[in-house]
Write a protein that holds these residues in place. Structure first.
Motif, PDB file in Angstrom:
ATOM      1  N   ASP A 147     -82.953 -51.929 -13.639  1.00  0.00           N
ATOM      2  CA  ASP A 147     -83.504 -51.179 -14.765  1.00  0.00           C
ATOM      3  C   ASP A 147     -82.504 -51.006 -15.909  1.00  0.00           C
ATOM      4  O   ASP A 147     -82.831 -50.452 -16.952  1.00  0.00           O
ATOM      5  N   ASN A 148     -81.271 -51.498 -15.708  1.00  0.00           N
ATOM      6  CA  ASN A 148     -80.260 -51.412 -16.761  1.00  0.00           C
ATOM      7  C   ASN A 148     -79.205 -52.493 -16.522  1.00  0.00           C
ATOM      8  O   ASN A 148     -78.051 -52.213 -16.198  1.00  0.00           O
ATOM      9  N   VAL A 149     -79.628 -53.751 -16.700  1.00  0.00           N
ATOM     10  CA  VAL A 149     -78.738 -54.870 -16.411  1.00  0.00           C
ATOM     11  C   VAL A 149     -77.644 -54.965 -17.479  1.00  0.00           C
ATOM     12  O   VAL A 149     -77.941 -55.043 -18.675  1.00  0.00           O
ATOM     13  N   ILE A 150     -76.387 -54.951 -17.022  1.00  0.00           N
ATOM     14  CA  ILE A 150     -75.245 -55.048 -17.927  1.00  0.00           C
ATOM     15  C   ILE A 150     -74.850 -56.515 -18.047  1.00  0.00           C
ATOM     16  O   ILE A 150     -74.445 -57.146 -17.078  1.00  0.00           O
ATOM     17  N   GLU A 151     -74.970 -57.065 -19.270  1.00  0.00           N
ATOM     18  CA  GLU A 151     -74.647 -58.466 -19.497  1.00  0.00           C
ATOM     19  C   GLU A 151     -73.387 -58.642 -20.326  1.00  0.00           C
ATOM     20  O   GLU A 151     -72.871 -59.749 -20.447  1.00  0.00           O
ATOM     21  N   SER A 152     -72.880 -57.547 -20.891  1.00  0.00           N
ATOM     22  CA  SER A 152     -71.631 -57.600 -21.660  1.00  0.00           C
ATOM     23  C   SER A 152     -70.939 -56.245 -21.576  1.00  0.00           C
ATOM     24  O   SER A 152     -71.575 -55.209 -21.816  1.00  0.00           O
ATOM     25  N   LEU A 153     -69.666 -56.246 -21.277  1.00  0.00           N
ATOM     26  CA  LEU A 153     -68.924 -54.989 -21.218  1.00  0.00           C
ATOM     27  C   LEU A 153     -68.721 -54.395 -22.607  1.00  0.00           C
ATOM     28  O   LEU A 153     -68.445 -53.205 -22.737  1.00  0.00           O
ATOM     29  N   ASP A 154     -68.860 -55.213 -23.622  1.00  0.00           N
ATOM     30  CA  ASP A 154     -68.702 -54.719 -24.991  1.00  0.00           C
ATOM     31  C   ASP A 154     -69.810 -53.744 -25.373  1.00  0.00           C
ATOM     32  O   ASP A 154     -69.669 -52.990 -26.351  1.00  0.00           O
ATOM     33  N   ASP A 155     -70.912 -53.756 -24.612  1.00  0.00           N
ATOM     34  CA  ASP A 155     -72.025 -52.861 -24.920  1.00  0.00           C
ATOM     35  C   ASP A 155     -71.851 -51.474 -24.302  1.00  0.00           C
ATOM     36  O   ASP A 155     -72.643 -50.569 -24.584  1.00  0.00           O
ATOM     37  N   LEU A 156     -70.831 -51.301 -23.470  1.00  0.00           N
ATOM     38  CA  LEU A 156     -70.656 -50.028 -22.775  1.00  0.00           C
ATOM     39  C   LEU A 156     -69.898 -49.020 -23.627  1.00  0.00           C
ATOM     40  O   LEU A 156     -69.018 -49.376 -24.415  1.00  0.00           O
ATOM     41  N   GLY A 157     -70.245 -47.752 -23.429  1.00  0.00           N
ATOM     42  CA  GLY A 157     -69.582 -46.679 -24.143  1.00  0.00           C
ATOM     43  C   GLY A 157     -68.635 -45.912 -23.243  1.00  0.00           C
ATOM     44  O   GLY A 157     -68.446 -46.236 -22.064  1.00  0.00           O
ATOM     45  N   GLU A 158     -68.059 -44.846 -23.787  1.00  0.00           N
ATOM     46  CA  GLU A 158     -67.069 -44.069 -23.047  1.00  0.00           C
ATOM     47  C   GLU A 158     -67.682 -43.256 -21.920  1.00  0.00           C
ATOM     48  O   GLU A 158     -66.962 -42.723 -21.071  1.00  0.00           O
ATOM     49  N   ASP A 159     -69.008 -43.139 -21.895  1.00  0.00           N
ATOM     50  CA  ASP A 159     -69.677 -42.400 -20.821  1.00  0.00           C
ATOM     51  C   ASP A 159     -70.246 -43.321 -19.746  1.00  0.00           C
ATOM     52  O   ASP A 159     -70.857 -42.846 -18.777  1.00  0.00           O
ATOM     53  N   ASP A 160     -70.050 -44.624 -19.914  1.00  0.00           N
ATOM     54  CA  ASP A 160     -70.603 -45.598 -18.970  1.00  0.00           C
ATOM     55  C   ASP A 160     -69.530 -46.032 -17.978  1.00  0.00           C
ATOM     56  O   ASP A 160     -68.738 -46.943 -18.250  1.00  0.00           O
ATOM     57  N   ALA A 161     -69.483 -45.361 -16.846  1.00  0.00           N
ATOM     58  CA  ALA A 161     -68.440 -45.633 -15.856  1.00  0.00           C
ATOM     59  C   ALA A 161     -68.777 -46.868 -15.020  1.00  0.00           C
ATOM     60  O   ALA A 161     -69.935 -47.122 -14.697  1.00  0.00           O
ATOM     61  N   ILE A 162     -67.737 -47.611 -14.675  1.00  0.00           N
ATOM     62  CA  ILE A 162     -67.863 -48.775 -13.806  1.00  0.00           C
ATOM     63  C   ILE A 162     -67.119 -48.497 -12.498  1.00  0.00           C
ATOM     64  O   ILE A 162     -65.993 -47.988 -12.501  1.00  0.00           O
ATOM     65  N   GLY A 201     -72.034 -44.630 -11.423  1.00  0.00           N
ATOM     66  CA  GLY A 201     -71.677 -45.741 -12.292  1.00  0.00           C
ATOM     67  C   GLY A 201     -72.868 -46.534 -12.800  1.00  0.00           C
ATOM     68  O   GLY A 201     -73.935 -46.539 -12.193  1.00  0.00           O
ATOM     69  N   VAL A 202     -72.665 -47.201 -13.938  1.00  0.00           N
ATOM     70  CA  VAL A 202     -73.722 -48.069 -14.478  1.00  0.00           C
ATOM     71  C   VAL A 202     -73.601 -49.478 -13.927  1.00  0.00           C
ATOM     72  O   VAL A 202     -74.533 -50.284 -14.031  1.00  0.00           O
ATOM     73  N   ALA A 203     -72.432 -49.795 -13.341  1.00  0.00           N
ATOM     74  CA  ALA A 203     -72.208 -51.137 -12.809  1.00  0.00           C
ATOM     75  C   ALA A 203     -71.047 -51.099 -11.832  1.00  0.00           C
ATOM     76  O   ALA A 203     -70.324 -50.100 -11.717  1.00  0.00           O
ATOM     77  N   TRP A 204     -70.890 -52.217 -11.117  1.00  0.00           N
ATOM     78  CA  TRP A 204     -69.812 -52.363 -10.143  1.00  0.00           C
ATOM     79  C   TRP A 204     -69.121 -53.691 -10.425  1.00  0.00           C
ATOM     80  O   TRP A 204     -69.755 -54.744 -10.435  1.00  0.00           O
ATOM     81  N   ALA A 205     -67.808 -53.656 -10.692  1.00  0.00           N
ATOM     82  CA  ALA A 205     -67.021 -54.863 -10.946  1.00  0.00           C
ATOM     83  C   ALA A 205     -66.172 -55.191  -9.732  1.00  0.00           C
ATOM     84  O   ALA A 205     -65.480 -54.321  -9.185  1.00  0.00           O
ATOM     85  N   ASN A 206     -66.226 -56.453  -9.317  1.00  0.00           N
ATOM     86  CA  ASN A 206     -65.470 -56.896  -8.153  1.00  0.00           C
ATOM     87  C   ASN A 206     -65.378 -58.418  -8.220  1.00  0.00           C
ATOM     88  O   ASN A 206     -65.800 -59.026  -9.203  1.00  0.00           O
ATOM     89  N   ASP A 207     -64.838 -59.049  -7.177  1.00  0.00           N
ATOM     90  CA  ASP A 207     -64.879 -60.508  -7.125  1.00  0.00           C
ATOM     91  C   ASP A 207     -66.331 -60.963  -7.259  1.00  0.00           C
ATOM     92  O   ASP A 207     -67.232 -60.358  -6.672  1.00  0.00           O
ATOM     93  N   ASN A 208     -66.562 -62.039  -8.008  1.00  0.00           N
ATOM     94  CA  ASN A 208     -67.952 -62.466  -8.211  1.00  0.00           C
ATOM     95  C   ASN A 208     -68.613 -62.879  -6.898  1.00  0.00           C
ATOM     96  O   ASN A 208     -69.824 -62.720  -6.733  1.00  0.00           O
ATOM     97  N   THR A 209     -67.829 -63.402  -5.959  1.00  0.00           N
ATOM     98  CA  THR A 209     -68.396 -63.744  -4.653  1.00  0.00           C
ATOM     99  C   THR A 209     -68.996 -62.525  -3.975  1.00  0.00           C
ATOM    100  O   THR A 209     -70.038 -62.600  -3.312  1.00  0.00           O
TER     101      THR A 209
END
Length: 290
Positions: A147-162, A201-209
């Motif tokens: 419901d909120n797919v993140i396709e670019s980190l440049d679109d995130l604000g200071e309240d959007d935690a990863i 969080g709005v997203a989770w960053a990790n190894d792409n695998t």
């Protein structure tokens, strides 16, 4: 101090020093400023053979790379490789569960002989451990909710935690390249996964695998950023200076490449998750990345 107390203190000191000697060889290390640091302890190839057991650090909660199944057995891509290393060396394997942030520490303190826990090769890590030849390709990726797919980190604000896991390349990359994005840090894959599933969080960053595997194993999630930053490799790591073990692992990886071992490893441990689509992208045979 009485003569008895002096003798007792001397005895304790000798016992402690003897314990260090029994653990294997030691080598001086240096901190980032070049000052002498603590002792690194490791076992040479011959000492491991003589003992009959090799201690290998793996993840216990990161399916399908390193995890414990319903029967209490270690499974996964890294575990399959670890079992073969022990077999080729002619010893038993003792798996030691590790977290991302503990991998270097476990090597430097002699708790493990080898780390096989999705350990991405970086210049910073090369200063603290010795990497063998690679056996997998990797980059960073970002998974988010449908419901909120993140396709670019440049679109995130200071309240959007990863969400990130402490001690990972994802944490380092985001701190250096996106310092304004707040990070929710967790020590283990399991706690990060639980937090993300519970709405943190709005997203989770990790190894792409790993984020690709998460999205395939759990409905309602999409990897909107499948590749972030540089393309890197994953490799076994040993304690800095443990050249006999490092050289043996490198030779074994070359031999395994001749029989296409890592393709078989993929088929046995990763196909159920990824299918065949990622096989040629992820697998590295014989340490050759090209």
């Amino acid at each position: 101090m009485s003569r008895f107390r002096k003798l007792a203190a001397l005895g304790l000191a000798l016992t402690f020093l003897g314990g260090l000697t029994a653990c294997g060889n030691t080598s001086d290390t240096q901190d980032a400023s070049g000052n002498a640091g603590s002792k690194q302890i490791y076992r040479t190839l011959d000492e491991i053979k003589e003992d009959g057991t090799i201690n290998i650090g793996v993840f216990s909660d990161k399916n399908p790379f390193g995890y414990v199944d319903e029967n209490g057995e270690y499974q996964g891509y890294d575990v399959y490789f670890a079992n073969r290393l022990a077999q080729d060396l002619g010893v038993e394997v003792n798996f030691v569960s590790t977290e991302a942030a503990n991998r270097i520490e476990y090597l430097q303190t002699g708790k493990v002989d080898v780390i096989l826990a999705n350990f991405t090769v970086t210049d910073e890590r090369k200063e603290e451990v010795d990497f063998a030849l690679p056996y997998m390709n990797v980059a960073l990726g970002v998974v988010s909710r449908n419901d909120n797919v993140i396709e670019s980190l440049d679109d995130l604000g200071e309240d959007d935690a990863i969400i990130v896991i402490s001690g990972t390349t994802a944490e380092t990359y985001l701190i250096h390249n996106y310092p304004n994005i707040p990070l929710q840090k967790f020590d283990s894959y399991a706690t990060a996964k639980e937090a993300f599933e519970n709405g943190t969080g709005v997203a989770w960053a990790n190894d792409n695998t790993e984020v690709i595997a998460f999205s395939l194993q759990n409905e309602g999630y999409t990897v909107g950023i499948p590749s972030l930053g540089s393309n890197d490799t994953i490799a076994p790591a040993v304690t800095k200076g443990n050249t006999t073990l490092l050289e043996w692992i490198n030779e074994d990886i070359k031999k395994l490449g001749e029989e296409q071992f890592f393709h078989k490893d993929y088929e046995e441990t990763l196909t159920d998750t990824y299918g065949d689509a990622y096989k040629e992208t992820l697998v590295v045979e014989g340490g050759k990345t090209e």
